[in-house]
Design an enzyme around this catalytic site. Structure first.
Site, PDB file in Angstrom:
ATOM      1  N   ASP A 146      36.620  44.635  32.731  1.00  0.00           N
ATOM      2  CA  ASP A 146      35.715  43.495  32.534  1.00  0.00           C
ATOM      3  C   ASP A 146      35.765  43.134  31.060  1.00  0.00           C
ATOM      4  OD1 ASP A 146      33.905  45.845  31.646  1.00  0.00           O
ATOM      5  OD2 ASP A 146      32.809  44.059  30.997  1.00  0.00           O
ATOM      6  N   HIS A 180      39.901  27.576  32.804  1.00  0.00           N
ATOM      7  CA  HIS A 180      41.288  27.988  32.573  1.00  0.00           C
ATOM      8  C   HIS A 180      41.378  29.460  32.169  1.00  0.00           C
ATOM      9  CE1 HIS A 180      45.395  28.331  31.356  1.00  0.00           C
ATOM     10  NE2 HIS A 180      44.948  28.893  30.243  1.00  0.00           N
ATOM     11  N   CYS A 206      43.974  22.572  34.183  1.00  0.00           N
ATOM     12  CA  CYS A 206      45.400  22.317  33.935  1.00  0.00           C
ATOM     13  C   CYS A 206      46.006  21.333  34.930  1.00  0.00           C
ATOM     14  CB  CYS A 206      46.181  23.635  33.952  1.00  0.00           C
ATOM     15  SG  CYS A 206      45.834  24.648  32.486  1.00  0.00           S
ATOM     16  N   CYS A 259      44.910  26.050  37.684  1.00  0.00           N
ATOM     17  CA  CYS A 259      43.459  25.844  37.587  1.00  0.00           C
ATOM     18  C   CYS A 259      43.118  24.357  37.548  1.00  0.00           C
ATOM     19  CB  CYS A 259      42.886  26.554  36.356  1.00  0.00           C
ATOM     20  SG  CYS A 259      43.020  25.633  34.816  1.00  0.00           S
ATOM     21  N   ASP A 291      26.362  46.917  35.033  1.00  0.00           N
ATOM     22  CA  ASP A 291      26.471  48.004  34.072  1.00  0.00           C
ATOM     23  C   ASP A 291      25.109  48.700  34.013  1.00  0.00           C
ATOM     24  OD1 ASP A 291      24.751  46.477  32.623  1.00  0.00           O
ATOM     25  OD2 ASP A 291      26.087  46.154  30.933  1.00  0.00           O
ATOM     26  N   CYS A 294      49.992  26.262  35.274  1.00  0.00           N
ATOM     27  CA  CYS A 294      48.740  26.911  35.689  1.00  0.00           C
ATOM     28  C   CYS A 294      48.125  26.095  36.818  1.00  0.00           C
ATOM     29  CB  CYS A 294      47.777  27.012  34.504  1.00  0.00           C
ATOM     30  SG  CYS A 294      46.138  27.664  34.970  1.00  0.00           S
TER      31      CYS A 294
END
Lengths: 382, 382
Positions: B268, B337, B311, B308, B95, B306
């Site tokens: 974002d 997660h 999980c 991830c 940014d 999920c």
């Protein structure tokens, strides 16, 4: 049925007399000598189970007292035991809570029955006895449980040390009587403070009780390292040869090397992760305070040649930046390195024993290691 | 020489009009619509670069203002740029520092020249101008730099909003003049607060300046979501069709879905990692406060299905325990997660566009999503 726990000494170093061994457990084999990272509250601080496996951890330690308080052994039991609860399928050892009796000494009252604890979180009272410690440890379900013992401080008079030791022996018997899980090994703990005759007596008494392994408690409690080595020199030759010997709470690199030379097989210590969170890395030279300004533009790894994720991917400058701005990732990277450093040191130690050159290894170790860079127990907490 | 940056719209959803695209950069292709995790200080909080790659991150955001203060762009430049400094070989967007001008408003003084900042760390003064922002961002060396802009608050009167917008346009020109790196794209930022005519004017003015892409700034600054959607409804049809459109600072699941439907390509937000550290997980139902006592004995994963690490390996009960006792590992697992949840949501959004069924997808999304479980900007900081 085959015995769930057997210990084999596979090799004795011709140069040093140190031994290589394998402890077989229901969750796999543990090569010794071994360093056991500490996962006090069912996690090694800042690490995941996967990372612990990836850095080559063979066995983890967890703390009975802490897990009893939170989340409680009932929950862990409901989860299917500590292995399932924390997703760790290799061996685990739980301490007995005995060291917390000692280190949180002003919060408890010891009697023959056990210890009346004041819970350090909410002030409530809890009664820890040999039987309760066994019940908790069996509910947690680690591969190795430790007997509930009484630790003496460094400057303890003879009578008190003897009293604590004798109580430790009576409690060890009560632990054996209360311990029924066949898939869990129970280790006795040798006490006797810094009195050679008491230590000898403790080794003999506990040796007769035929535990699967033995902890050596009450060392590294503030004494100079030479005094600890002197006690080890005295008692290690008396220890049962066919049982693993675990020097409790010891974990600086120099102490690990010196103790293996004297015949110790197992170690644990929180130092690696505790100093990591303060920004200090363990390196062959002793310690490297990554947080120091002098590393601000140092684009080399924490330790040249180290195979850990931090060293193979990140620079001192980057890690120093992360520590400097308070990013958790900085503490994580140093934790990974420090744990891997001690695990790797023990791999090198095992290799040196296999090659009958552990004394040469020790000499090479000290050629790089600056004793001023070592730690004494407690120092890292400052 | 081939242009280092090209944007292709590869598909327009017949049901919604939303688009699929690819932004080609020197560090690889970015599929759009995309969610960009935020690594403010050259790391996504509690995560390593390797973990960010493993969860499927295609592009990271970093903050110019923070990196200018610590470790400073000179150090990053010496390290070989931000990619090398943080070991991230995929695209990065920085940014401009403009949003910090806005959000740290009581610490600065804005003039036509730029902004006189009071460093929030040590109180020293620093002068941020369009030219300085370009210099810093070029030294950092991200793939995408943002123009230095002036953001208006939600309840800003028309004259002030117009003044801020016109200054943003003049600064955008100065940014273009100062920006010389050919391996870095410069995006302009549309302002104009909540005034439709100002927004239209900003799109037109900046559109004529032919930036490689466009940020939409000054939304999600405290207004109700409907008002943000209304502005998007108004301006998106006017935005250049062949350029990527980046809605800055927006990151709740419902806002992502709604904004893609309206034609946004990039997002974002720090929400995913910020709420994670407080023990709140993002799930299809909205949010799940893992820390709550009701999950103490819940051995199911945060989100069934999920993919991830958290999980697939750990239960709500375990993660709740870690959060409850203050273990960093708990915050880490929820962070993994939450980031994966938003990245996966965007994978599903792209798939729905490819299948011309984004409006169906939105309906299915709301069938599970409880709006009471969503967040409004700023709420997660409480």
């Amino acid at each position: 049925m085959a015995k769930p726990f057997t210990y084999e000494v596979t090799k004795v170093c011709k140069q040093s007399g140190a031994r290589l061994g394998v402890l077989h457990t229901p969750h796999g084999d543990i090569p010794t000598p071994i360093y056991m990272p500490v996962g006090t509250q069912a996690t090694v601080k800042a690490m995941t189970s996967r990372e612990m496996r990836d850095i080559g951890t063979k066995i983890l330690l967890a703390n009975t007292y802490h897990l009893h308080l939170r989340p409680g052994e009932n929950l862990v039991k409901k989860a299917g035991g500590l292995h399932k609860f924390m997703d760790w399928d290799k061996p685990i050892l739980t301490d007995s809570g005995g060291f917390q009796v000692f280190s949180l000494g002003d919060l408890n009252k010891i009697s023959e029955e056990g210890v009346l604890f004041r819970n350090h979180l909410d002030g409530s009272l809890l009664n820890m006895t040999p039987e309760v410690s066994m019940q908790i440890q069996q509910d947690l379900g680690a591969d190795i449980a430790m007997a509930f013992d009484v630790c003496s401080p460094y400057l303890c008079d003879y009578d008190k040390a003897k009293e604590n030791m004798e109580r430790t022996h009576r409690w060890a018997k009560r632990c054996q009587a209360a311990h029924t899980r066949e898939d869990q090994a129970l280790f006795g703990i040798v006490q006797g403070a810094f009195y050679r005759d008491l230590r000898a007596q403790s080794v003999e008494t506990l040796g007769e009780m035929d535990f699967i392994g033995y902890g050596i408690g009450g060392l590294s409690v503030g004494e100079p390292k030479d005094i600890m080595y002197d006690i080890l020199d005295h008692i290690m030759p008396m220890m049962p040869k066919d049982k693993p010997r675990y020097l409790m709470g010891v974990g600086t690199a120099d102490c690990l090397v010196e103790s293996v030379v004297r015949g110790v097989d197992m170690f644990d210590c929180v130092l690696a992760t505790r100093v990591a969170r303060n920004g200090t890395a363990l390196v062959p030279e002793g310690r490297l305070v990554v947080r120091n300004a002098k590393y601000a533009e140092d684009f080399s790894p924490i330790e040249e040649g180290c195979d850990c994720y931090a060293c193979t991917h990140h620079s001192r400058a980057y890690i120093r930046h992360l520590l400097n701005v308070g990013e958790i990732t900085g503490a994580r990277l140093v934790s990974i390195h420090n744990l891997r450093y001690l695990l790797r040191l023990m791999e090198q130690v095992r290799e040196a024993i296999a090659q009958d050159r552990l004394l040469d290894f020790r000499r090479e170790f000290y050629a790089r290691f600056d004793m001023r860079g070592s730690f004494n127990r407690g120092e890292e907490q400052a």
